[in-house]
Write an enzyme that holds these catalytic residues in place. Structure first.
Site, short mmCIF file in Angstrom:
data_model
loop_
_atom_site.label_atom_id
_atom_site.label_comp_id
_atom_site.label_asym_id
_atom_site.label_seq_id
_atom_site.Cartn_x
_atom_site.Cartn_y
_atom_site.Cartn_z
N ARG A 58 0.81 -1.22 0.00
CA ARG A 58 0.00 0.00 0.00
C ARG A 58 0.85 1.27 0.00
O ARG A 58 0.37 2.33 -0.38
CB ARG A 58 -1.00 -0.01 1.16
CG ARG A 58 -2.23 -0.88 0.88
CD ARG A 58 -3.26 -0.73 1.98
NE ARG A 58 -2.71 -1.11 3.27
CZ ARG A 58 -2.71 -2.35 3.74
NH1 ARG A 58 -3.24 -3.33 3.03
NH2 ARG A 58 -2.20 -2.62 4.92
N GLU A 95 4.21 -9.94 14.41
CA GLU A 95 3.67 -10.43 15.68
C GLU A 95 4.18 -11.85 15.95
O GLU A 95 4.60 -12.18 17.05
CB GLU A 95 2.15 -10.41 15.60
CG GLU A 95 1.50 -10.44 16.96
CD GLU A 95 -0.01 -10.29 16.84
OE1 GLU A 95 -0.49 -9.90 15.76
OE2 GLU A 95 -0.68 -10.57 17.84
P1 AMP Z 1 4.16 -1.89 11.40
O1 AMP Z 1 5.35 -2.56 10.78
O2 AMP Z 1 3.70 -2.60 12.65
O3 AMP Z 1 4.36 -0.42 11.62
O4 AMP Z 1 2.94 -2.10 10.40
C1 AMP Z 1 2.80 -1.28 9.28
C2 AMP Z 1 2.37 -2.04 8.08
O5 AMP Z 1 1.31 -2.96 8.36
C3 AMP Z 1 1.85 -1.10 7.03
O6 AMP Z 1 2.31 -1.53 5.76
C4 AMP Z 1 0.35 -1.16 7.15
O7 AMP Z 1 -0.25 -1.11 5.88
C5 AMP Z 1 0.07 -2.49 7.86
N1 AMP Z 1 -0.81 -2.35 9.03
C6 AMP Z 1 -0.48 -2.61 10.32
N2 AMP Z 1 -1.51 -2.43 11.15
C7 AMP Z 1 -2.54 -2.01 10.38
C8 AMP Z 1 -3.90 -1.62 10.66
N3 AMP Z 1 -4.41 -1.62 11.90
N4 AMP Z 1 -4.66 -1.22 9.62
C9 AMP Z 1 -4.18 -1.20 8.35
N5 AMP Z 1 -2.92 -1.57 8.04
C10 AMP Z 1 -2.10 -1.96 9.03
#
Ligand code: AMP
Length: 173
Positions: A58, A95
Site C-alpha cells: 500500500r 507479531e
Molecule cells: P508496522 O510494521 O507494525 O508499523 O505495520 C505497518 C504495516 O502494516 C503497514 O504496511 C500497514 O499497511 C500495515 N498495518 C499494520 N496495522 C494495520 C492496521 N491496523 N490497519 C491497516 N494496516 C495496518
C-alpha cells in the site's frame, strides 16, 4: 477536509482483535487523494527529499503519487524474490516471526536524501526496515511520512532520531 472521514475501521481484520484502518474510501475520492498527496509532498519538499522509497504494497499508492508531485524518482521496497536485479535486504519483526524487505542495490547513490513512506505506521517495524535498507546503500533518510499513524502503538520510537510526519493520528484504537 478531514481525511479521517475517508478512513474506515474494519474490526477483526485480518485477524480477531485487529482494527484494520481501511484507506480505500480515501483512494476513491479524488479530492481527498489529492489533498493527502499534496500534504505529504509539502512535507517532503520542506525536507529537500530527492527520492521516495516506499514499502510494499500500500505504500506504493501514495509513494508514487508523491514522487510525481515532487518530480523525483520512486523506489519500491519489495518482499523477497520480487526484485530481478541484485538486492540488499532487511528483516523486521512481525507479531509471529519475521519478514524481509529488499531494495535493488543500484536504487540510490551515496548521500541521496530520501523520504521513506508507507500508508500506515503501527509498531514501526516496516518503516524501520525501509530506513535500514536506505542506510545500507548510503542514503540519508530525511523524513518518514505516513497517511495514518496508530499513535498508541508508539511506532515512532522505532524510528528514533528520525523526523516523522503523519496526516491522521489515532491516539487510541
Ligand atoms: P508496522 O510494521 O507494525 O508499523 O505495520 C505497518 C504495516 O502494516 C503497514 O504496511 C500497514 O499497511 C500495515 N498495518 C499494520 N496495522 C494495520 C492496521 N491496523 N490497519 C491497516 N494496516 C495496518
Amino acid at each position: 477536509m478531514d481525511l479521517r472521514d475517508r478512513i474506515r475501521d474494519i474490526p477483526d481484520f485480518p485477524r480477531p482483535g485487529i482494527v484494520f484502518k481501511d484507506i480505500t474510501p480515501l483512494l476513491l475520492d479524488p479530492a481527498a487523494m489529492g489533498e493527502a498527496t499534496r500534504a505529504l509532498a509539502v512535507y517532503a519538499r520542506a525536507r529537500d527529499a530527492e527520492l521516495v522509497v516506499a514499502a510494499e504494497a500500500r505504500g506504493f499508492i501514495f509513494g508514487a503519487a508523491v514522487a510525481r508531485e515532487l518530480e523525483v524518482g520512486f523506489v519500491p521496497a519489495r518482499k523477497p524474490g520480487k526484485l530481478p536485479s541484485p538486492t540488499v535486504s532487511a528483516e523486521y519483526a512481525l507479531e509471529y516471526g519475521v519478514d524481509t524487505l529488499e531494495l535493488h542495490r543500484d536504487a540510490l547513490r551515496d548521500g541521496t536524501r530520501v523520504l521513506v513512506h508507507d500508508d500506515l505506521i503501527a509498531t514501526g517495524g516496516t518503516a524501520r526496515a525501509v530506513c535500514d535498507l536506505v542506510r545500507q546503500l548510503g542514503g540519508e533518510v530525511v523524513g518518514c511520512a505516513f497517511v495514518v499513524e496508530l499513535g498508541f502503538l508508539e511506532g515512532r520510537r522505532r524510528l528514533d532520531g528520525l523526523d516523522v510526519h503523519s496526516l491522521v493520528v489515532y491516539d487510541r484504537e
